[in-house]
Design an enzyme around this catalytic site. Structure first.
Site, PDB file in Angstrom:
ATOM      1  N   LYS A 204       0.867  -1.179   0.000  1.00 28.43           N
ATOM      2  CA  LYS A 204       0.000   0.000   0.000  1.00 28.43           C
ATOM      3  C   LYS A 204       0.899   1.222   0.000  1.00 28.43           C
ATOM      4  O   LYS A 204       1.304   1.716   1.048  1.00 28.43           O
ATOM      5  CB  LYS A 204      -0.941  -0.042   1.217  1.00 28.43           C
ATOM      6  CG  LYS A 204      -2.273   0.663   0.947  1.00 28.43           C
ATOM      7  CD  LYS A 204      -3.297   0.335   2.011  1.00 28.43           C
ATOM      8  CE  LYS A 204      -4.540   1.178   1.872  1.00 28.43           C
ATOM      9  NZ  LYS A 204      -5.416   0.785   0.754  1.00 28.43           N
TER      10      LYS A 204
HETATM   11  C1  LIG Z   1      -6.436  -0.043   0.407  1.00 32.67           C
HETATM   12  C2  LIG Z   1      -6.656  -0.670  -0.914  1.00 32.67           C
HETATM   13  C3  LIG Z   1      -7.658  -1.643  -1.119  1.00 32.67           C
HETATM   14  C4  LIG Z   1      -8.668  -2.033  -0.063  1.00 32.67           C
HETATM   15  O1  LIG Z   1      -8.080  -2.560   1.093  1.00 32.67           O
HETATM   16  P1  LIG Z   1      -8.923  -2.587   2.453  1.00 32.67           P
HETATM   17  O2  LIG Z   1      -7.988  -3.197   3.430  1.00 32.67           O
HETATM   18  O3  LIG Z   1     -10.104  -3.412   2.197  1.00 32.67           O
HETATM   19  O4  LIG Z   1      -9.274  -1.169   2.761  1.00 32.67           O
HETATM   20  C5  LIG Z   1      -7.737  -2.234  -2.368  1.00 32.67           C
HETATM   21  N1  LIG Z   1      -6.920  -1.886  -3.374  1.00 32.67           N
HETATM   22  C6  LIG Z   1      -5.962  -0.951  -3.212  1.00 32.67           C
HETATM   23  C7  LIG Z   1      -5.060  -0.623  -4.360  1.00 32.67           C
HETATM   24  C8  LIG Z   1      -5.799  -0.321  -1.982  1.00 32.67           C
HETATM   25  O5  LIG Z   1      -4.861   0.619  -1.834  1.00 32.67           O
END
Ligand SMILES: *Cc1c(COP(=O)(O)O)cnc(C)c1O
Length: 365
Positions: A204
């Site tokens: 992330k």
């Molecule tokens: C944060 C994110 C998600 C969703 O993740 P959650 O943990 O469900 O909030 C999905 N795809 C991307 C690219 C993200 O950055």
């Protein structure tokens, strides 16, 4: 050198927080990520001292040297999670240790120091406690938490930074999409991919978002709210949206979502919905799904529903897909019954309206 295990937070209260009436006015129409609370959590890292100077302090602008590593080489990772107001007046986080684990994994991928997972959770808990009056009580609203870490050393050499700033900010939010619960139209990105094998798709990091913005802008010009990306190798397999995972619902009641092959962000909402779907007795497959198959299944009616999911978007129905050589409506173009059932099952746990069988809630007070 401190690995951070024994750190405690120095709490510095904001001497001039928003007044109760200012806060109430802001909370009436928070939007998404536009308004912020009175405090932030910060922890510093340096090569010789390790993790140090853990603070809860008044929220303020960061002073950065123009040569700071993050500004040039994007050494940055983040998380997104929410604190929910509960019916008894308390509040809880949802699976914060899963965010802590993912933050750890993202840090490793971006060659950053790893923050102890307990310290990550504690930083979020401490911030929510001091800013508890900012947790919205309106239906579906929550306090969005944004932990992030940047390479904070001032140096233009290309290597991992020696110094880091970890920070958590908080933002009261309503629904992510302006339309609330209505279905969105996706743009199929054929020119741009989001993540390649060996890249940072499973981390992330802000860089993934930067790489997705041209595609999003293109989609918005075509009247679409979000973009769906294909795999970078065959340009055939559905991966995910710019910041949300994707699920498909078939006429036999089964669910399917693309597998975690390293180019998809392992969403905590995705993982929770897989478990909740199975709790409901549904078959849930983590298997690749091709764009041409999606179009054929939407047209034949074998595919009944599709939805996007993530902490910010919760569960958002997908009504249509548009692209240069694709275009179709899913079901009748509105939210389907399985989508709505899964959304209710998830949000009922998050807002404390249903038993928390998986012990996902982390109660704050
Ligand atoms: C944060 C994110 C998600 C969703 O993740 P959650 O943990 O469900 O909030 C999905 N795809 C991307 C690219 C993200 O950055």
């Amino acid at each position: 050198m401190s690995n951070g295990d024994a750190l405690t937070f120095d709490i510095q209260k904001n001497p001039s927080p928003a007044t109760a009436s200012e806060r109430e006015t802001l909370l009436q129409n928070p939007g998404f990520g536009r308004i912020f609370t009175d405090h932030m959590a910060t922890i510093r890292y340096s090569q010789d001292r390790g993790w140090h100077s853990a603070k809860i302090e008044p929220r303020k602008a960061l002073a950065l040297d123009p040569a700071t590593v993050v500004l040039h080489y994007a050494q940055e990772i983040f998380e997104g999670m929410k604190a929910y107001h509960l019916p008894d007046g308390g509040a809880a986080l949802f699976r914060p240790s899963a965010n802590a684990r993912r933050f750890h994994n993202s840090a490793e991928r971006l060659a950053m120091p790893t923050l102890p997972e307990d310290l990550f959770v504690e930083s979020v808990r401490e911030l929510v406690k001091i800013d508890r009056d900012w947790i919205p009580t309106a239906e579906g609203a929550s306090l969005y938490l944004r932990p992030f870490m940047i390479g904070s050393e001032a140096a233009l050499g290309t290597r991992p930074a020696t110094d880091y700033l970890y920070c958590v900010i908080a933002s009261p939010v309503a629904s992510y999409f302006k339309g609330g619960a209505s279905a969105v139209t996706l743009w199929l990105s054929e020119n741009f991919t989001r993540a390649a094998p060996g890249g940072t798709g499973a981390a992330k990091c802000g860089g993934n978002y930067a790489a997705s913005l041209s595609a999003l802008a293109e989609g918005q010009r075509e009247g679409c709210e979000q973009v769906v990306f294909l795999d970078a190798v065959e340009k055939r397999w559905i991966e995910e949206l710019g910041g949300m995972n994707i699920f498909f619902v078939f006429d036999d009641g089964s669910l399917q979502t693309p597998p975690l092959t390293g180019t998809i962000l392992p969403g905590i909402t995705r993982d929770s919905l897989i478990k909740l779907g199975r709790d409901m007795g549904l078959t849930v497959r983590e298997e690749p799904y091709a764009i041409d198959q999606w179009q054929a299944d939407a047209e034949s009616g074998r595919l009944r529903e599709a939805f996007a999911c993530g902490t910010a978007a919760v569960v958002t129905p997908i009504g249509k897909l548009k692209g240069r050589s694709h275009g179709f409506t899913i079901g009748d173009g509105n939210a389907g019954p399985v989508t709505l059932r899964l959304k209710a099952a998830l949000t009922d746990i998050q807002f404390g309206r249903a038993p928390d069988k998986h012990e996902w809630l982390d109660r704050l007070f």
